[in-house]
Design an enzyme around this catalytic site. Structure first.
Site, mmCIF file in Angstrom:
data_model
loop_
_atom_site.group_PDB
_atom_site.id
_atom_site.type_symbol
_atom_site.label_atom_id
_atom_site.label_comp_id
_atom_site.label_asym_id
_atom_site.label_seq_id
_atom_site.Cartn_x
_atom_site.Cartn_y
_atom_site.Cartn_z
ATOM 1 N N ARG A 85 14.425 40.195 -33.820
ATOM 2 C CA ARG A 85 14.359 40.549 -32.404
ATOM 3 C C ARG A 85 15.126 41.840 -32.142
ATOM 4 O O ARG A 85 14.684 42.707 -31.394
ATOM 5 C CB ARG A 85 14.935 39.415 -31.538
ATOM 6 N N SER A 143 16.595 38.266 -24.567
ATOM 7 C CA SER A 143 16.266 37.475 -25.748
ATOM 8 C C SER A 143 15.308 38.221 -26.683
ATOM 9 O O SER A 143 15.515 38.250 -27.886
ATOM 10 C CB SER A 143 15.629 36.142 -25.330
ATOM 11 N N GLU A 190 3.913 36.043 -16.570
ATOM 12 C CA GLU A 190 3.370 36.586 -17.815
ATOM 13 C C GLU A 190 1.924 37.062 -17.665
ATOM 14 O O GLU A 190 1.504 38.031 -18.302
ATOM 15 C CB GLU A 190 3.451 35.534 -18.924
ATOM 16 N N ASP A 206 14.986 24.312 -27.462
ATOM 17 C CA ASP A 206 14.178 24.202 -26.241
ATOM 18 C C ASP A 206 13.015 23.219 -26.358
ATOM 19 O O ASP A 206 12.398 22.861 -25.356
ATOM 20 C CB ASP A 206 13.666 25.580 -25.829
ATOM 21 N N ARG A 211 13.037 33.959 -34.043
ATOM 22 C CA ARG A 211 14.304 34.059 -33.305
ATOM 23 C C ARG A 211 15.533 34.216 -34.212
ATOM 24 O O ARG A 211 16.421 35.017 -33.931
ATOM 25 C CB ARG A 211 14.461 32.779 -32.471
#
Lengths: 291, 311
Positions: free
Chosen positions: B8, B35, B56, B115, B165
């Site tokens: 990222r 993020s 989005e 999540d 991630r």
């Protein structure tokens, strides 16, 4: 006030667009979006026939204004306007929806000269228009983006996302036009989804709102001029229209949203539009015979 | 391989680099810039960065408009929202119009471990590969992420970049500047393991395990999932006795499926390591999830050894 010759020219274009729409649908069992194409035909004519800065011989001219038909199912009205203003031969309109044609059932930017973006899945076009307006601002271009939305299309949540975006980014180079024809695919807007009060909604989203008769050419041109005077916020025209406008038996009838025409209906429609065209001739004094 | 790096961070930094070189690069974000790391671009070029809020669909269609007017928009959000929430916008306007929009699906696969299923894109590659004309890039480390961003800039048309991630081992920073369709990470002659993203490091670990059993495993990172490099994969498959695929994605419409299609006329035995036809769930670490869903070096090694044994 525009001079009467300008109004007359736009009205003639609108009548030609409606005639082209009827001929594109034909009477041999093909369906077509007659209702919403005719309701927005005067707006489309006012744009292509007068207001838009565009060059049919150079559709990608960088300084052009943009026209986005977010209610892409009304594409045949745009095809008629494009043909009548010289983007491609009027003869080509007959090929609409045929295999291999440049004229698809919904606008296709790769196939049709003058179509700026693919639309058809409702609710996308205003966001696309925002993107174009942002790009034009980054490039310090003076053109404007005109985006026609259906009133049924206001059901789509993305319209309201885009409404927030345009206001947040102060897109005063964007004009949205709601074709408020009161009917959607299967019946009255009012019986399907809570879109009223429309003007208040847009106002509360931070837009400059102009309500007008969407078949009054002078009012349409005046609204575009008013939008030019607004800075720091986008403008929306709530154009009150009649679905199927200009074709007596189709006016305010939901089944002509995407219907067929019988041979008899086809001929009546053409006769009515021919009569309209004949009435719209200029006189020596520049006054209109019509009305 | 000496250190772990973050894809990222590489994504955000490379956006800044290409933004310096090309004034048409613009970046759009759906309130996750801290993020996805597109925030680096926002800090460097605020006038070319558009915060699009938690919307989005609007973001992707706005990017389509920017592209239609000559800009090169890079959009980012979590992979699950990019490929799912905005699917219609990607399909209808971006892809049918072959618009020059770049889509970064961040925190892909199980990598957003805490999540849970709503945030874990286990089918994004399948969704994006199914769209005609879409290019799908699946870099395996930070350096390859930089190459993917640069490759996306130079491809005229829509591109999806899958970014993971967590930090991942660096395998490719010493390699050249070009983004290769495939990259051989480790040489070997008995079995080839094709993997992408975070499963490349699992494949390398599997190769170590296999080595101790006397099996020589070649590890190949698949960086371009679409257009799938069929010839390159086929040539490697022909040079070994068995093939195993490994992906942080369900087995449907991803690497296993593409390699199976590629090997349809070949007699090389094939098996796969992937997520079943199920959603993810929350856990305290990505490693915990990868064990639970069978995405481990041991699983890869076991499948490889079994194929060779039963040959």
């Amino acid at each position: 006030m525009q001079n009467s010759e300008t109004i007359l020219k736009i009205r003639r274009l609108a009548a030609k667009i409606r005639k082209d729409i009827v001929m594109m649908i034909g009477c041999e069992g093909q369906t077509g979006h007659l209702g919403g194409s005719c309701s927005s035909a005067d707006i489309v004519a006012a744009l292509y026939g007068h207001r838009l800065r565009h060059d049919p011989r150079n559709p990608k001219w960088e300084e052009r204004d943009r026209f986005i038909y977010s209610k892409g199912h009304a594409a045949i009205a745009q095809y008629a306007a494009l043909a009548e203003t010289g983007y491609f031969p009027v003869e080509e309109l007959k090929t609409v929806k045929s295999l291999g044609s440049r004229l698809q059932g919904h606008p296709d930017m790769l196939k049709t000269p003058g179509v700026e973006a693919g639309t058809g899945s409702l609710g996308h076009g205003l966001s696309v228009s925002n993107g174009m307006a942002l790009a034009m601002r980054l490039d310090a271009r003076t053109g404007k983006v005109f985006c026609v939305i259906g009133d049924g299309e206001l059901n789509e949540g993305q319209i309201w996302e885009a409404a927030m975006t345009a206001a947040y980014y102060k897109l005063d180079n964007l004009v949205a036009i709601v074709d408020r024809n009161h009917l959607q695919a299967t019946g009255p807007c009012a019986e399907r989804f809570g879109i009223d009060p429309i003007a208040e909604k847009w106002r509360s989203f931070g837009w400059h709102v102009i309500e007008l008769d969407g078949h009054d050419i002078q009012a349409i041109l005046d609204a575009f001029n008013e939008a030019d005077s607004i800075s720091g916020k986008p403008t929306v025209l709530i154009a009150d229209t009649v679905k199927g406008k200009g074709i007596s038996f189709a006016e305010n009838v939901a089944s002509f949203h995407n219907g067929m025409l019988t041979k008899e209906q086809y001929e009546i429609a053409l006769q009515e539009l021919d009569k309209e065209l004949e009435s719209l001739v200029s006189t020596e004094s520049g006054e209109m015979k019509h009305e | 391989m000496s250190r772990n790096l973050n894809m990222r961070k590489a994504y955000g930094e490379e956006l800044v680099a290409i933004g310096a070189e090309n004034q048409n690069v613009v970046v759009l974000e759906a309130d996750l810039g801290k993020s996805t790391m597109s925030i680096f671009f926002q800090q460097a070029y605020p006038e070319r960065f558009f915060e699009m809020g938690i919307a989005e669909q609007d973001m992707v269609s706005t990017a389509a408009g920017l592209a239609a007017a000559g800009k090169i928009p890079f959009c980012s959000t979590f992979a699950v929202f990019m490929s799912g929430r905005a699917y219609d916008q990607i399909r209808q306007t971006v892809a049918i119009g072959r618009l020059n929009v770049k889509l970064c699906g961040s925190s892909a696969g199980l990598s957003d471990f805490g999540d849970g299923s709503t945030h874990q894109a286990v089918e994004d590659v399948a969704l994006m590969c199914a769209i005609p004309g879409m290019t799908v890039l699946t870099p395996c480390d930070a350096a390859d992420t930089r190459r993917a961003v640069r490759a996306a800039l130079n491809i005229d048309g829509p591109v999806y970049i899958r970014v993971v991630r967590n930090d991942l081992p660096d395998y490719t920073s010493e390699a050249g500047a070009a983004l290769n369709n495939i990259r051989v990470i480790r040489e070997g002659g008995d079995v080839a393991v094709f993997a992408h993203g975070s499963m490349v490091s699992k494949a390398v670990e599997a190769a170590e395990l296999l080595s101790s059993q006397g099996i020589s495993a070649k590890v190949v990172s698949i960086t371009v999932m679409k257009p799938f490099p069929q010839n390159e994969v086929l040539n490697i498959a022909k040079s070994v006795k068995a093939v195993v695929t490994a992906e942080d994605h369900t087995y449907i419409g991803g690497l296993a499926a593409s390699v199976a299609l590629t090997l349809r006329k070949s007699s090389v035995p094939l098996d796969y390591v992937a997520i079943d036809d199920v959603f993810g769930q929350s856990a305290h670490s990505v490693e915990e999830l990868m064990v639970h869903y069978g995405l481990t070096a041991e699983h890869i090694a076991e499948k490889a050894a079994s194929l060779l044994k039963n040959r």
